[in-house]
Design an enzyme around this catalytic site. Sequence first.
Site, PDB file in Angstrom:
ATOM      1  N   GLU A 271       0.742  -1.174  -0.055  1.00 31.69           N
ATOM      2  CA  GLU A 271      -0.033   0.065   0.000  1.00 31.69           C
ATOM      3  C   GLU A 271       0.884   1.175  -0.066  1.00 31.69           C
ATOM      4  OE1 GLU A 271      -3.025  -0.025  -0.699  1.00 31.69           O
ATOM      5  OE2 GLU A 271      -3.309  -2.198  -0.284  1.00 31.69           O
ATOM      6  N   HIS A 274       1.684   2.147  -3.413  1.00 29.33           N
ATOM      7  CA  HIS A 274       0.618   2.994  -4.162  1.00 29.33           C
ATOM      8  C   HIS A 274       0.634   4.582  -3.598  1.00 29.33           C
ATOM      9  CE1 HIS A 274      -1.503  -0.156  -6.269  1.00 29.33           C
ATOM     10  NE2 HIS A 274      -1.490  -0.948  -5.128  1.00 29.33           N
ATOM     11  N   GLU A 300      -0.016  -0.688 -10.050  1.00 30.65           N
ATOM     12  CA  GLU A 300       0.494  -1.946  -9.322  1.00 30.65           C
ATOM     13  C   GLU A 300       2.278  -2.260  -9.489  1.00 30.65           C
ATOM     14  OE1 GLU A 300      -1.283  -3.721  -7.279  1.00 30.65           O
ATOM     15  OE2 GLU A 300      -3.268  -2.731  -7.804  1.00 30.65           O
TER      16      GLU A 300
END
Length: 506
Positions: A271, A274, A300
């Site tokens: 995460e 991202h 991704e």
Amino acid sequence: MQSYDRLIELSRERSMLGSVWEALGWDTRTGMPRGAVAQRAEQEAFLTRLNHRMATDPEIGRLLEMTVANPNASSLSEVQKRNLFLIRRGYDLLTKVPEEFAAELTRQISIAYDAWLKAKAERDWKIFQPHLEKTFQMQVHYSDLLMGYLGLSDPYDVHLDGFERGMTSDYYAKMFKEIQSGIVPMVERYAEASKDVQTDFLKRRVDKSTQLRIVESLAEFLGYDIKSEHAMGKLGETEHPFSTGRYDDVRIALHYYEDDFFMPVLIFLHEAGHALYGMNLNREWNYEPVGQSESNGIHESQSRFMENMVGRSPHFIRYFLPLLNKLVQNKFSDMSTEDFTRALNVVRPSPIRGGSDEVTYSLHLIIRFEIEKAMFANRISVSEIPEIWKEKYDRYLGVTVQDDSMGALQDMHWASGMFGYFPCYALGNVFSAQLAEAMERRIPDWKQQIEAGDSKAVMAWMKQNVHQKGSLYDALDLIKNVTGKEASAKPYLRYLKRKYAGLYGG
Ligand SMILES: [Zn+2]
């Protein structure tokens, strides 16, 4: 140019609405009182209508015509031209989908999602089947609405393009074929080589507050600021982890497992990949179309890089293990870096995609891609999916799917109407390895730097070459610009081969 400036103003407003929605979504998933569900649904329905109205405002169409007709149009910069392209495309696509159909699809998806939760809990495909049939029919209709505009002849391609512009099932079929022939020989070899690797120490209990401290240390390691008075990051807690936000407000919600402490570590790294992307976007383009991160494959690539190429590497573990032992009173002092790294990289064919190892992961994606492709080609019906699923898992992974909750019901994607998303995970893997090779040419000792607890050079490289580019290029063009080569699965296969040979020989 006035018409252009006005277009940007309208785009910024819509993008700002999107960020308001993200903040609200955070609240929905991390702290909303349970009794507020219906009120929140109404708020979200209102935002949906507002967004659709803003996106299809006829003024946008008029302004686009005016801008193109303006004699100064050719002197617009590359960034301005890209903004125009993205605005044109978004407008054209959304105006081809009638508002009633969009609303009906949203409603259908929430009903189907609910049925999927129930079907999964009761391990009964039949509960989900009629809802998926209806959702799928609507997705086929959605393809019909857009195929002509997009110049595509395969209805599946409309959905693939929706998640990654320009990608087609032919492209993915070729990519998957190459990946498959590279990994199949590895699956058997390394499943055998890693079958006796000790992994039970990963279940040693680490309490939640300590896990939080571990994650906080890793946030510092990556430069994801959650502590200073200028912090733009924030950690929260939820059932299904996620990250959300952009620019000055990018948050991560995690779930902690006291008997599986490394799971939140990997999820955090994923995460954070991202989140740092969302935080490092080019501030000169704030809220403009070009200043967003549109490509799911590139997104991704950032998360998979951090989770796998960093998090499951011996270099990271060499940095992490002493840090961990300091926080847990040497609970893992009997384990070596090698023990740890091997345990994190055992190859174990499983019926479940989530959390599967790097070698078998792509096979899960190939199965889903093949099924989706066959559905859109009318070669299989929704009722046949569970049997075909089991047969493919047996053939590709050699595993038996006990029931549909571990089979065709395991992922939320189809229930959410997300046909065509799975291949983006594969793109993420492929891009991550190609980017890492390019980075290594500039920073040959990046792994040693990670080992020394210093991620600055790695993050600066990603920021400059990937994050700051926003949506200036389509994914394949970005990869080519940054790495000097066409996107290819070869670096990914090279990476896997080298890594596993290093761990287990061969
Ligand atoms: Zn992700």
